[in-house]
Design a protein around this motif. Structure first.
Motif, PDB file in Angstrom:
ATOM      1  N   ASN A   1     -23.586  -5.475 -28.404  1.00  8.43           N
ATOM      2  CA  ASN A   1     -24.586  -6.145 -29.247  1.00  8.43           C
ATOM      3  C   ASN A   1     -25.286  -7.295 -28.529  1.00  8.43           C
ATOM      4  OD1 ASN A   1     -22.400  -7.888 -29.174  1.00  8.43           O
ATOM      5  ND2 ASN A   1     -22.604  -8.512 -31.309  1.00  8.43           N
ATOM      6  N   ARG A   2     -25.496  -7.163 -27.223  1.00 10.09           N
ATOM      7  CA  ARG A   2     -26.167  -8.232 -26.478  1.00 10.09           C
ATOM      8  C   ARG A   2     -27.676  -8.001 -26.410  1.00 10.09           C
ATOM      9  NH1 ARG A   2     -23.594  -7.947 -20.781  1.00 10.09           N
ATOM     10  NH2 ARG A   2     -23.755  -5.724 -21.306  1.00 10.09           N
ATOM     11  N   VAL A   3     -28.414  -9.095 -26.485  1.00 18.16           N
ATOM     12  CA  VAL A   3     -29.846  -9.063 -26.176  1.00 18.16           C
ATOM     13  C   VAL A   3     -29.948  -9.240 -24.666  1.00 18.16           C
ATOM     14  CG1 VAL A   3     -32.069 -10.189 -26.523  1.00 18.16           C
ATOM     15  CG2 VAL A   3     -30.458  -9.993 -28.436  1.00 18.16           C
ATOM     16  N   LEU A   4     -30.391  -8.202 -23.970  1.00 17.06           N
ATOM     17  CA  LEU A   4     -30.325  -8.175 -22.509  1.00 17.06           C
ATOM     18  C   LEU A   4     -31.510  -8.858 -21.844  1.00 17.06           C
ATOM     19  CD1 LEU A   4     -29.099  -4.483 -22.094  1.00 17.06           C
ATOM     20  CD2 LEU A   4     -27.710  -6.570 -22.030  1.00 17.06           C
ATOM     21  N   GLU A   5     -32.696  -8.720 -22.424  1.00 19.24           N
ATOM     22  CA  GLU A   5     -33.889  -9.301 -21.789  1.00 19.24           C
ATOM     23  C   GLU A   5     -34.977  -9.538 -22.821  1.00 19.24           C
ATOM     24  OE1 GLU A   5     -37.151  -8.403 -18.212  1.00 19.24           O
ATOM     25  OE2 GLU A   5     -35.701  -6.848 -18.795  1.00 19.24           O
TER      26      GLU A   5
ATOM     27  N   MET B   1     -44.111  -8.341 -22.437  1.00 16.56           N
ATOM     28  CA  MET B   1     -44.076  -8.140 -23.890  1.00 16.56           C
ATOM     29  C   MET B   1     -43.131  -7.015 -24.328  1.00 16.56           C
ATOM     30  SD  MET B   1     -45.908 -10.540 -25.231  1.00 16.56           S
ATOM     31  CE  MET B   1     -46.524 -10.085 -26.836  1.00 16.56           C
ATOM     32  N   PHE B   2     -41.878  -7.138 -23.910  1.00 21.09           N
ATOM     33  CA  PHE B   2     -40.858  -6.237 -24.446  1.00 21.09           C
ATOM     34  C   PHE B   2     -39.527  -6.971 -24.512  1.00 21.09           C
ATOM     35  CE2 PHE B   2     -40.724  -5.078 -19.831  1.00 21.09           C
ATOM     36  CZ  PHE B   2     -39.379  -5.308 -19.559  1.00 21.09           C
ATOM     37  N   VAL B   3     -38.634  -6.446 -25.333  1.00 20.91           N
ATOM     38  CA  VAL B   3     -37.278  -6.959 -25.453  1.00 20.91           C
ATOM     39  C   VAL B   3     -36.317  -5.784 -25.339  1.00 20.91           C
ATOM     40  CG1 VAL B   3     -37.361  -6.837 -27.992  1.00 20.91           C
ATOM     41  CG2 VAL B   3     -35.648  -8.277 -26.881  1.00 20.91           C
ATOM     42  N   THR B   4     -35.241  -5.965 -24.579  1.00 16.23           N
ATOM     43  CA  THR B   4     -34.237  -4.922 -24.413  1.00 16.23           C
ATOM     44  C   THR B   4     -32.918  -5.400 -25.005  1.00 16.23           C
ATOM     45  OG1 THR B   4     -35.293  -4.106 -22.385  1.00 16.23           O
ATOM     46  CG2 THR B   4     -32.996  -3.467 -22.756  1.00 16.23           C
ATOM     47  N   VAL B   5     -32.343  -4.554 -25.847  1.00 11.67           N
ATOM     48  CA  VAL B   5     -31.084  -4.899 -26.509  1.00 11.67           C
ATOM     49  C   VAL B   5     -30.103  -3.750 -26.363  1.00 11.67           C
ATOM     50  CG1 VAL B   5     -32.267  -6.330 -28.218  1.00 11.67           C
ATOM     51  CG2 VAL B   5     -31.768  -3.940 -28.767  1.00 11.67           C
ATOM     52  N   GLU B   6     -28.814  -4.082 -26.438  1.00 13.51           N
ATOM     53  CA  GLU B   6     -27.815  -3.031 -26.579  1.00 13.51           C
ATOM     54  C   GLU B   6     -27.915  -2.451 -27.984  1.00 13.51           C
ATOM     55  OE1 GLU B   6     -24.271  -4.116 -23.487  1.00 13.51           O
ATOM     56  OE2 GLU B   6     -24.288  -5.254 -25.373  1.00 13.51           O
ATOM     57  N   ALA B   7     -27.550  -1.182 -28.114  1.00 13.41           N
ATOM     58  CA  ALA B   7     -27.827  -0.452 -29.352  1.00 13.41           C
ATOM     59  C   ALA B   7     -27.061  -0.981 -30.552  1.00 13.41           C
ATOM     60  CB  ALA B   7     -27.520   1.030 -29.158  1.00 13.41           C
TER      61      ALA B   7
END
Length: 522
Positions: free
Chosen positions: A95-99, A105-111
């Motif tokens: 559950n981490r917010v990776l970037e 203009m994007f955000v990458t998160v664990e699912a």
């Protein structure tokens, strides 16, 4: 299939603390809001993509069904095991917010990141994902929403969860990791979705039947600083649906949703004075300036709930714009449309309170006295929404004696998505005992205040029968669906060429057919 050897191998990969054979855990995590099926044989909670890939490969090779579970807020048997000895993967350990990439203009998160957690991570950035969560976002995860697809926050402008996704990392049945979108390019990252055929879309709405989402990259957009709210009452649903459709076509509201008289009454009964006070505090915090906040709080407190007593059908809109003038102009256009269709304006309490507390507790998964609750829905083009609603109500009329005999109440939620479609969602309430998923998800204080009911298998069977009849009707009417899971008739509604392609994809990506057997009718 789940023997000591497999458990030992999985323990070596994940650590023994990430495995659970506890009977209560295996039973609880295998339930959804409506269905209590076969308990999971084993529960895994990987901490990263490496552990996830290794565990999926090991379990699938051993012949076990592999099922990913997010926040557990679905009701279409999507992650409910269809066979014994299934390995259920609890994604909440990832559950981490990776970037947060403000430049691209994007955000990458664990699912396993919840929508609420993502919302908190983006606070203060001035940015937001276009679709930014479901009402159950305090529990519902990004990966679960992309697997099942979902709507609400932002859907009036931006559509469903899947439409905000740029790229996914998907773990396949053999443990391999597939990057979609531009991230599938050897020398690129996840900044663009359409790099050749849309592989991101392929895994959205698959209910985990094609692979397990490990991470998701979503678009970011500037958060609009100005808001306006409106609510309108109607004497009948054809007029209300006509107004909602025109508001949707003109792209005026970020969210547009409505209730029938029964569901409206249920919502008014469900909330308590304590909840009112807490929600009012949220409104005041979200209003700019101390004086403005106090004035707004006093206005809502004085309005109370009395204005809803003589209301039949009603809808609310939440509007966002970059300027106050723009938001006000949109609201004025909404007023003209609503009044033109015979609506009358109501106080804007409902949308304002809801928007100020976007990820509140999920107490609404039970009725006001602790009744069981389950929805079923269809998505229709605006032009067919009234005819579909007529057909739905006609079906309920044919079950009137059954509904009365088992004290089953039925309400309707209506909402618009993007600029071209309407969601019709009948909702059932009936007296029945709650399951663990209800008792562990609803606030303890709320549970203490309800009446509760004993087991009622006859009423539950009647709800199941009517719900299945509705799903069959939706198939005949050409409805689309979110949360296909194992409930909606996806296979029966598809043209032959489409089904052959789905089968071919399943054979290529999951030749042993171990990824969530039964989902999508596979």
């Amino acid at each position: 299939m789940i023997d000591d050897s497999l458990i030992e191998r999985l323990g070596a990969l994940l650590g023994s603390e990430a495995l659970s054979r506890d009977a209560e855990t295996r039973d609880f995590l295998a339930q959804d809001i409506f269905t209590r099926g076969v308990p999971a044989g084993l529960v895994l909670r990987p901490a990263n993509i490496e552990q996830l890939g290794a565990a999926v490969a090991e379990a699938a090779a051993a012949g076990c069904a592999v099922i990913a579970r997010g926040g557990g807020m679905s009701y279409s048997s999507g992650y409910v095991p269809a066979e014994a000895d299934s390995v259920l993967i609890d994604m909440r350990g990832m559950n981490r917010v990776l970037e947060i990439n403000r430049q691209d203009m994007f955000v990458t998160v664990e699912a396993g990141t919840t929508w609420s957690e993502l919302h908190e991570a983006l606070k203060g950035t001035g940015l937001r994902t276009p679709y930014w969560g479901t009402l159950s976002g305090i529990h519902a995860t990004v990966g679960g929403s992309l697997s099942q697809n979902s709507i609400f926050w932002g859907s009036g402008h931006h559509g469903s969860a899947a439409e905000s996704a740029l790229s996914l990392k998907v773990v396949l049945a053999d443990g391999a990791v597939l990057d979609t979108g531009s991230a599938g390019h050897k020398n690129a990252g996840p900044f663009f979705r359409q790099h050749g055929p849309d592989l991101t879309g392929l895994f959205c709405g698959d209910c985990g039947a094609l692979g397990v989402k490990a991470t998701a990259t979503l678009r970011l957009a500037p958060e609009s600083s100005s808001r306006a709210f409106g609510a309108f009452a109607f004497d009948d649903y054809p007029a209300m649906l006509a107004a909602m459709a025109e508001i949707s076509r003109q792209d005026l509201a970020m969210e547009c949703f409505g209730f029938d008289p029964f569901l409206q009454a249920q919502r008014m009964r469900r909330e308590s004075l304590a909840a009112d006070a807490k929600n009012l505090l949220g409104v005041m915090k979200s209003t700019g300036g101390v004086g403005k906040a106090l004035a707004e709080g006093a206005r809502i407190a004085m309005t109370g709930r009395g204005f809803m007593e003589d209301v039949d059908w009603s809808f609310s809109v939440m509007i966002e714009d970059r300027t106050e003038e723009g938001a006000g102009g949109r609201l004025e256009a909404v007023r003209r449309i609503a009044v033109g269709e015979g609506g009358r304006e109501l106080p804007d309490t409902v949308p304002k309170v809801l928007r100020a507390n976007p990820f509140g507790p999920v107490n609404s998964i039970i009725g006001p006295e602790g009744e069981r609750w389950v929805p079923v829905h269809g998505i229709f083009p605006h032009s067919r929404a009234v005819a579909a609603m007529n057909a739905i109500r006609k079906l309920f009329e044919s079950y009137e004696r059954t509904l009365t005999e088992h004290e089953i109440g039925v309400g309707h939620l209506l909402a618009t998505v993007a600029g071209n479609c309407t969601v019709l969602e009948p909702v059932f309430f009936w007296p029945d005992a709650l399951e663990e998923i209800h008792r562990l998800s609803v606030e303890p204080g709320h549970l203490r205040g309800i009446r509760g009911f004993p087991e009622n298998p006859a009423a539950r069977a009647a709800v199941t029968e009517i719900r299945e009849a509705l799903i069959a009707l939706f198939t005949e009417l050409g409805a689309a669906h979110l949360q296909l899971g194992k409930s909606y008739r996806y296979r029966e509604g598809l043209q032959d060429a489409n089904w052959r392609l789905i089968e071919a994809l399943k054979k290529e990506l999951d030749p042993g057919r171990r990824m969530n057997p039964g989902a999508l009718g596979l």
